[in-house]
Design a protein around this motif. Sequence first.
Motif, mmCIF file in Angstrom:
data_model
loop_
_atom_site.group_PDB
_atom_site.id
_atom_site.type_symbol
_atom_site.label_atom_id
_atom_site.label_comp_id
_atom_site.label_asym_id
_atom_site.label_seq_id
_atom_site.Cartn_x
_atom_site.Cartn_y
_atom_site.Cartn_z
ATOM 1 N N MET A 1 65.336 -47.033 -29.934
ATOM 2 C CA MET A 1 64.906 -48.116 -30.818
ATOM 3 C C MET A 1 65.875 -48.265 -31.991
ATOM 4 O O MET A 1 66.483 -47.297 -32.421
ATOM 5 N N GLY A 2 66.020 -49.439 -32.487
ATOM 6 C CA GLY A 2 66.830 -49.604 -33.682
ATOM 7 C C GLY A 2 67.331 -51.031 -33.811
ATOM 8 O O GLY A 2 67.310 -51.797 -32.848
ATOM 9 N N ILE A 3 67.742 -51.358 -35.026
ATOM 10 C CA ILE A 3 68.341 -52.669 -35.256
ATOM 11 C C ILE A 3 69.781 -52.425 -35.693
ATOM 12 O O ILE A 3 70.029 -51.708 -36.663
ATOM 13 N N HIS A 4 70.719 -52.975 -34.936
ATOM 14 C CA HIS A 4 72.126 -52.696 -35.213
ATOM 15 C C HIS A 4 72.834 -53.997 -35.565
ATOM 16 O O HIS A 4 72.722 -54.978 -34.828
ATOM 17 N N TYR A 5 73.579 -53.963 -36.667
ATOM 18 C CA TYR A 5 74.343 -55.138 -37.046
ATOM 19 C C TYR A 5 75.816 -54.854 -36.827
ATOM 20 O O TYR A 5 76.345 -53.839 -37.310
ATOM 21 N N ASN A 6 76.466 -55.694 -36.063
ATOM 22 C CA ASN A 6 77.896 -55.546 -35.830
ATOM 23 C C ASN A 6 78.610 -56.548 -36.741
ATOM 24 O O ASN A 6 78.549 -57.759 -36.514
ATOM 25 N N SER A 7 79.262 -56.018 -37.777
ATOM 26 C CA SER A 7 79.800 -56.932 -38.786
ATOM 27 C C SER A 7 81.026 -57.694 -38.277
ATOM 28 O O SER A 7 81.390 -58.734 -38.805
ATOM 29 N N GLU A 8 81.664 -57.161 -37.228
ATOM 30 C CA GLU A 8 82.812 -57.890 -36.678
ATOM 31 C C GLU A 8 82.372 -59.121 -35.894
ATOM 32 O O GLU A 8 82.826 -60.237 -36.131
ATOM 33 N N SER A 9 81.439 -58.867 -34.959
ATOM 34 C CA SER A 9 80.981 -60.007 -34.138
ATOM 35 C C SER A 9 79.836 -60.750 -34.808
ATOM 36 O O SER A 9 79.387 -61.778 -34.322
ATOM 37 N N LYS A 10 79.349 -60.196 -35.919
ATOM 38 C CA LYS A 10 78.227 -60.789 -36.652
ATOM 39 C C LYS A 10 77.005 -60.975 -35.743
ATOM 40 O O LYS A 10 76.398 -62.049 -35.690
ATOM 41 N N THR A 11 76.704 -59.923 -34.993
ATOM 42 C CA THR A 11 75.513 -59.988 -34.142
ATOM 43 C C THR A 11 74.521 -58.909 -34.558
ATOM 44 O O THR A 11 74.899 -57.816 -34.997
ATOM 45 N N VAL A 107 72.514 -66.422 -45.544
ATOM 46 C CA VAL A 107 72.913 -65.931 -46.864
ATOM 47 C C VAL A 107 73.077 -64.412 -46.848
ATOM 48 O O VAL A 107 74.087 -63.863 -47.259
ATOM 49 N N SER A 108 72.057 -63.718 -46.358
ATOM 50 C CA SER A 108 72.097 -62.247 -46.400
ATOM 51 C C SER A 108 71.072 -61.699 -45.419
ATOM 52 O O SER A 108 70.252 -62.445 -44.868
ATOM 53 N N HIS A 109 71.111 -60.397 -45.238
ATOM 54 C CA HIS A 109 70.069 -59.772 -44.420
ATOM 55 C C HIS A 109 69.796 -58.364 -44.913
ATOM 56 O O HIS A 109 70.608 -57.776 -45.637
ATOM 57 N N ALA A 110 68.645 -57.846 -44.519
ATOM 58 C CA ALA A 110 68.283 -56.468 -44.855
ATOM 59 C C ALA A 110 67.582 -55.858 -43.653
ATOM 60 O O ALA A 110 66.852 -56.548 -42.933
ATOM 61 N N ILE A 111 67.846 -54.566 -43.450
ATOM 62 C CA ILE A 111 67.189 -53.857 -42.347
ATOM 63 C C ILE A 111 66.466 -52.669 -42.965
ATOM 64 O O ILE A 111 67.048 -51.940 -43.776
ATOM 65 N N TYR A 112 65.195 -52.498 -42.617
ATOM 66 C CA TYR A 112 64.485 -51.333 -43.171
ATOM 67 C C TYR A 112 63.530 -50.727 -42.151
ATOM 68 O O TYR A 112 63.106 -51.400 -41.203
ATOM 69 N N THR A 124 50.084 -57.139 -37.231
ATOM 70 C CA THR A 124 50.210 -55.786 -36.696
ATOM 71 C C THR A 124 50.786 -54.890 -37.792
ATOM 72 O O THR A 124 51.422 -55.380 -38.727
ATOM 73 N N TYR A 125 50.544 -53.600 -37.659
ATOM 74 C CA TYR A 125 50.978 -52.681 -38.717
ATOM 75 C C TYR A 125 51.516 -51.398 -38.099
ATOM 76 O O TYR A 125 51.404 -51.190 -36.884
ATOM 77 N N VAL A 126 52.106 -50.555 -38.928
ATOM 78 C CA VAL A 126 52.479 -49.215 -38.464
ATOM 79 C C VAL A 126 51.780 -48.196 -39.347
ATOM 80 O O VAL A 126 51.423 -48.497 -40.486
ATOM 81 N N GLU A 127 51.574 -47.004 -38.802
ATOM 82 C CA GLU A 127 50.975 -45.949 -39.621
ATOM 83 C C GLU A 127 52.052 -45.067 -40.211
ATOM 84 O O GLU A 127 51.818 -44.354 -41.176
ATOM 85 N N ASP A 128 53.214 -45.112 -39.571
ATOM 86 C CA ASP A 128 54.322 -44.286 -40.021
ATOM 87 C C ASP A 128 55.579 -45.161 -39.937
ATOM 88 O O ASP A 128 55.792 -45.835 -38.918
ATOM 89 N N ALA A 129 56.364 -45.158 -40.990
ATOM 90 C CA ALA A 129 57.535 -46.049 -41.026
ATOM 91 C C ALA A 129 58.462 -45.837 -39.830
ATOM 92 O O ALA A 129 59.176 -46.745 -39.416
ATOM 93 N N GLU A 130 58.433 -44.618 -39.267
ATOM 94 C CA GLU A 130 59.326 -44.332 -38.129
ATOM 95 C C GLU A 130 58.967 -45.125 -36.878
ATOM 96 O O GLU A 130 59.747 -45.210 -35.939
ATOM 97 N N GLU A 131 57.768 -45.704 -36.865
ATOM 98 C CA GLU A 131 57.305 -46.390 -35.641
ATOM 99 C C GLU A 131 57.994 -47.730 -35.414
ATOM 100 O O GLU A 131 57.914 -48.291 -34.326
ATOM 101 N N ALA A 132 58.596 -48.271 -36.454
ATOM 102 C CA ALA A 132 59.134 -49.630 -36.319
ATOM 103 C C ALA A 132 60.309 -49.834 -37.257
ATOM 104 O O ALA A 132 60.526 -49.058 -38.198
ATOM 105 N N GLU A 133 61.062 -50.874 -36.982
ATOM 106 C CA GLU A 133 62.162 -51.246 -37.873
ATOM 107 C C GLU A 133 62.117 -52.765 -38.051
ATOM 108 O O GLU A 133 61.765 -53.488 -37.112
ATOM 109 N N THR A 134 62.472 -53.218 -39.238
ATOM 110 C CA THR A 134 62.354 -54.654 -39.539
ATOM 111 C C THR A 134 63.684 -55.214 -40.021
ATOM 112 O O THR A 134 64.405 -54.566 -40.792
ATOM 113 N N LEU A 135 63.970 -56.411 -39.543
ATOM 114 C CA LEU A 135 65.153 -57.152 -39.995
ATOM 115 C C LEU A 135 64.668 -58.385 -40.736
ATOM 116 O O LEU A 135 63.814 -59.119 -40.230
ATOM 117 N N GLU A 136 65.183 -58.585 -41.930
ATOM 118 C CA GLU A 136 64.864 -59.809 -42.667
ATOM 119 C C GLU A 136 66.160 -60.568 -42.913
ATOM 120 O O GLU A 136 67.085 -60.029 -43.535
#
Length: 731
Positions: A1-11, A107-112, A124-136
């Motif tokens: 699991m994870g959200i990965h940003y590739n700054s070269e390809s901007k994906t 404009v910008s993005h954040a991953i947490y 929907t919610y998580v009980e532990d932050a490790e259960e999910a990742e969010t991109l804004e």
Amino acid sequence: MGIHYNSESKTFHLKAKDTSYVLGILRDGYLVHYYWGKGISEYRNSNFLQFVDRGFSGNPYQQKNDRTFSLDTLPQEYPQYGNTDFRKPAYQVQLENGSTVSDLRYVSHAIYQGKAPLEGLPATYVEDAEEAETLEITIEDSLIGLKVILSYTIFEQFNAITRSVRFVNDGVQSVKLLSALSLSVDFREADFDFLHLHGAHVKERHIERKPLRHGIQSVESTRGGSSHQHNPFIALPRKGTTEDNGEVYGFNFVYSGNFLAQAEVDQFSNTRVTMGINPFDFSWKLDVGKSFQAPEVVMVYSSEGLGDMSRTYHELYRTRLVRGNYRDKERPILVNNWEATYFNFNEEKILEIAKAGSELGIELFVLDDGWFGKRDDDRSSLGDWFVDHNKLPNGLGSLSSNVKEMGLEFGLWFEPEMISVDSDLYREHPDWCLHVPGRSRSESRNQLVLDFSREDVCVEITKRVSDILASAPISYVKWDMNRHMTEIGSALLPADRQRETAHRYMLGLYMVMENITTSFPDVLFESCSGGGGRFDPGILYYMPQTWTSDNTDAVSRLKIQYGTSLVYPIVSMGAHVSAVPNHQVHRSTSMEMRGDVAMSGNLGYELDLTKLSNEEKEIVKQQVAYYKDIRRLIQFGDFFRLKSPFDGNETAWLFTNKEKTEVMVYYFRVLAEPAAPFAFLKLNGIDVNKQYQVTGTNNVYGGDELVYAGLSIPLDLHGDFQSHSWHLKEI
Ligand code: DGJ
């Protein structure tokens, strides 16, 4: 699991359990969609976008010298209106100068880690932050200072991605949102079917599946509730996708009011799916400095058929949407007096039914409509939430204590969102209902809808319901809602905000539900809207179960429960055994079949138990005892659909625990068939490597045999409306 940003390809590569979702930032800051489907280890743009000059697909200003660049041909993440995309946009704004064009760029993005709650909305919610990742991702129209924040959450344990959108007015003029959908996904293909759940009162959530065609296909509600007529769910299965094989994309809106779910196939056979608050009769004035939060959509991908998609929804909702003390608890078997007495009861009658229930092992008595005000029929008293001492001379405290002494919990019906014209509340506050000044007020079931967009109304109703709940040992509430909205307007809103009323109503309702359910955490809440008129994830967030349908006929229920199971967990489906001839369709089915259908959900009884013959009482007693035995398996197990009632005369499904050591199989045949074929039930869902014994027999079969060869369906089921069950245990 994870959200990965590739700054070269901007994906951005979002990886949920076995699912990938890929989007990127294109030249000039446009957000584009690359891929959603089975998990990919690393995305390197093999399915790259191709730019060609297409006639009548214009070019946005900055690209005016590049005729190959048009928003009309690009797969986008949150498409806008007015600058070369001619398909339906995800949102639309109107500025003070009357114009309706806008232009959003990255404009910008954040991953947490984790997932933030949505203010005032179910999600929907998580009980532990490790259960999910969010991109804004923040996109902005710099001309007007409008910021739009797109949120994506991926879950470690689920092939699910949630999306929602927030609008922030950082400009210097107010902006009117004419449409603010929560999601848009552009598929660069159209080889799908369009599957949705349609229905009516007493006929909810029937499955319809048709090939996608060019143009727009949509389902919606304009009724002020998610509705019996269309559920806020659509899926795009690939043409060959079955219960157990093939790809499917599911979309479910976590909202209980007017919605739109739409698929548009364009000239190049791209498919745009959008979902959100219905733009029809909606607008929202966003003053400077204010924000608007659009509700959440839960997107589920499966490469293993509709069954797997449903199990993802079931488990996600059971564990990370539903909240409260009852989330993981087995639910009590109830008896409800509605179809037994309707409005015609007194204390003695109620106690008689409860007593009969206690002798049969039932665990909860529910007193339905008619205990308050002067409510002897459906013409009066909604809003007057005070005990009717004519019917219940000793009050609710004494009644509920007597019921409790018999060994049953006590539950009570409310319809908090409604007001009868013939009520003290209406006489005191005739402007507390939804209405349009000067226009007459349309009634439905002799009632009007309270204006829950008003805080004073919400506060008073919360108080009235809470006072009753605090006055007696009440451990269950049935929260009903029996009409849709007409003449939608609010006395307190200014003219330019009248079209906000329906959404403000939902926000008020959610606030009331939040306050009451959290103030009474030990009460089990079951929602209802003339049966399943508001069976949606928005309500499930507050109330862990829903009365599936006012139709209690066992045959009708096969389709209703099967259709509902496409998205919603079994434990959330109230299912009752009722009298025959059935009160809705006047059909007579056996007590056994009625029991087997109701035991395939959250079991209850809704008939006058005192009128049962001794033989019937014995059957009910056995059903109740049996259900207690298999309850955890049914309510919290995995559900596999084996035969669809939409395909013919037979229905079958099975429940298995996670370890697949215990299995419950149900088979139903509606009409007797002459010269019936020899048929087998292939038990998809069990473990092919285990050995199972059919309980009550000496028969032992390998799981592989049961899955591949199948179990013979007995031919000695005589007559119409038959059912048969098998209980298997690993040995
Ligand atoms: C509609 C519900 O669905 C029924 O079960 C019952 O509670 C009635 N309302 C009572 O008015």
